[in-house]
Design a protein around this motif. Sequence first.
Motif, PDB file in Angstrom:
ATOM      1  N   GLU A  55       0.197  -1.305  -0.219  1.00 40.87           N
ATOM      2  CA  GLU A  55      -0.559   0.219   0.023  1.00 40.87           C
ATOM      3  C   GLU A  55       0.967   1.282   0.323  1.00 40.87           C
ATOM      4  O   GLU A  55       0.469   2.489  -0.068  1.00 40.87           O
ATOM      5  N   ALA A 106      -3.022   4.170   1.557  1.00 39.27           N
ATOM      6  CA  ALA A 106      -4.741   3.910   1.692  1.00 39.27           C
ATOM      7  C   ALA A 106      -5.031   3.551   2.410  1.00 39.27           C
ATOM      8  O   ALA A 106      -7.030   3.948   2.370  1.00 39.27           O
ATOM      9  N   THR A 148      -9.008  -3.239  -0.792  1.00 40.96           N
ATOM     10  CA  THR A 148      -7.997  -2.599   0.669  1.00 40.96           C
ATOM     11  C   THR A 148      -9.185  -2.935   2.280  1.00 40.96           C
ATOM     12  O   THR A 148      -7.885  -3.254   3.011  1.00 40.96           O
ATOM     13  N   SER A 192      -8.225   1.146  -3.858  1.00 44.70           N
ATOM     14  CA  SER A 192      -7.107   2.305  -3.813  1.00 44.70           C
ATOM     15  C   SER A 192      -6.737   3.054  -5.018  1.00 44.70           C
ATOM     16  O   SER A 192      -6.985   2.732  -6.598  1.00 44.70           O
TER      17      SER A 192
END
Length: 478
Positions: free
Chosen positions: A158, A230, A390, A458
Motif C-alpha cells: 500500500e 490507502a 483495501t 485504492s
Amino acid sequence: MGLALATSEPPRDWDVEDITVTEPNVIRRAIGAAAIGNVTEWYDFGVYAYFAPTIEKVFFSGMGHTTGIIATMGLFAVSFLVRPIGGMFFGPLADRIGRNKVLATTMILMALGTFCIGIIPSSNSIGIVAPLLLLAARLVQGFSTGGEYGNAMTFIAEYAPDRRRGFFGSWLEFGTFTGYLMGAIAVTIADATLSQSALLSWGWRIPFFVALPLGIVGVYLRTKLADTPAYLELEKQAEQQEQHADTKGEFKRIFRLWPYMLVCMALVAAWNVPNYMLTSYMPTYLTSALPHLQKNGAGTSAHTSEILQIIVMAILLVLIPVLGWLSDKVGRKPIVWVGSIGFILLAFPSILLIRSHGTFAIFGGLLIMGVLLICFSSTMPSTLPSLFPTSVRSGGLSIAFNVSISALAGTTSVVMTTLVNLTHDLNWPAYYLIAFGIVGAVGIFFTQEPNRRHMWGSAPAAQSREEAEEIVEELAAA
C-alpha cells in the motif's frame, strides 16, 4: 470466473489530484520498518533450524535420536497451529485500527517469544517442564507471526507506487533471507568457537537473546511512520460516511471472496513448502537423514551444511531484488511460472545432487532449490495483496496466508522427517516439491497479472507528480 480471477472495479475518470503520491524517502523508510519484522522472525527460525541437534539434546535428552529429532521438528511445526488464530485476530484488527499499530504489537510479541526461549532451563534441570515452556514460547511466536507477515505485505504494497511494487515488495523477502542468514551465521560462529559442553550449557542461548534488541529497533522504526496512504483514505471515507468497523461483518466480506482466498492459499503453499524445505529441513536432511539412512558417505557435517546454506542464502539475497525489479518489467506471472514448472522438472535433479558425495554437487542442488524458491519470494509480496480490496486486505490476506502455512507449509520439516524415517525413502523431498510445483501452477493460472495495476479498492499510486500525470494519461487511454 474466466481464466483469471478479475479484480477490476467500475471504470472511472482519474484526475492527477486523485493519484496517491508518496515520496521515495518515505517509501524506503516504510520498507525498512516492515522488513525488520521479517528479519527478527526468520532470525529465530534460522537459529532454531540450525540448532535443532543441540535443542534435541537440551530439551529431549532422554529420548532416542529419531524420537528426539521428530519432537524437535514437531515443536518447530507446532507454532504454525496457532498462526491462523493470530491471522484471524490481527488481520481484521489491522483493517479496523491500522496496519502500523498491529505491526508494532506483533513485533514486540515475536521478539519476547524468541528471547524467552533463551532463558528456559534444560530438561536435565526441570524435567518435562522444559519442553512445555519451549512449547509456550513457540506458541507466542506463532500467534504473533500470524499477524506479522500478512500485515507487513499489506503495509509495503500500500505504500509502494504501482510501477515499482514488485521491486519494493521484494525487499520484504530480502529481510526474510537477511534474518535467516544472520541466524545461520550466529549458529555457525557458536559451533566453531565453543566446546560441546559450553554449547549445551549456555552457548546455544546467546543467539536467541539477540532477538530482543532487534525487536526494539523494529518497534522504534514502525512507530515513526504514519499508516499507509490507502488505509488513511479508507479511514477518512469511513468517518465521512459515519461507518463503524464490525468484526463479524468483515469476516462475512472476507469469506465472500473465497475464490481469491483459495488462489492465495495455493500460491502461499507453493511458495512456502520449498521455503521451509530449504531453510528448515535441509540442514536436518544433510546432517541426520542422509548419514543415518544412506550409509555410503552421503550428507555432510553440521559445519559444512551451515557454510553451504550461508553461501546459498547470500546468493539468493542478492538475486531477490533483481527478480523483483524484473517483475516490474515483464510481470509477476512469467517469473512465478518459471518457479512452478522448475520445481516440477528439477526437484529430482536437485535432491539427487544433494544426496551425492561431493560438496559442490550438494551446493548445486541447494542452489537450484533456492533459485526456484525466490521466483516466488521476489513476486508474492506484490502479488498476494492485489487479490483483496483495501477494506479487507489485511484480514483476507492474513487469514488465507496463515491457514495455508499452518495446514501445508509449516509442517514440511516434521512431515519430511517422519516420512523419510518411516519409509527410508530419501526422495520424499522431491515428491513434495513436485506436488507443490503443480499447486503453484494452478494458483498462478487463476491469477490476474497485477503488474502496473493499482491496488483493488485504492487509488493509483506514484512516487512523483510527473509519474502521476503519466498514469492519468495511461488510464484515460485504456
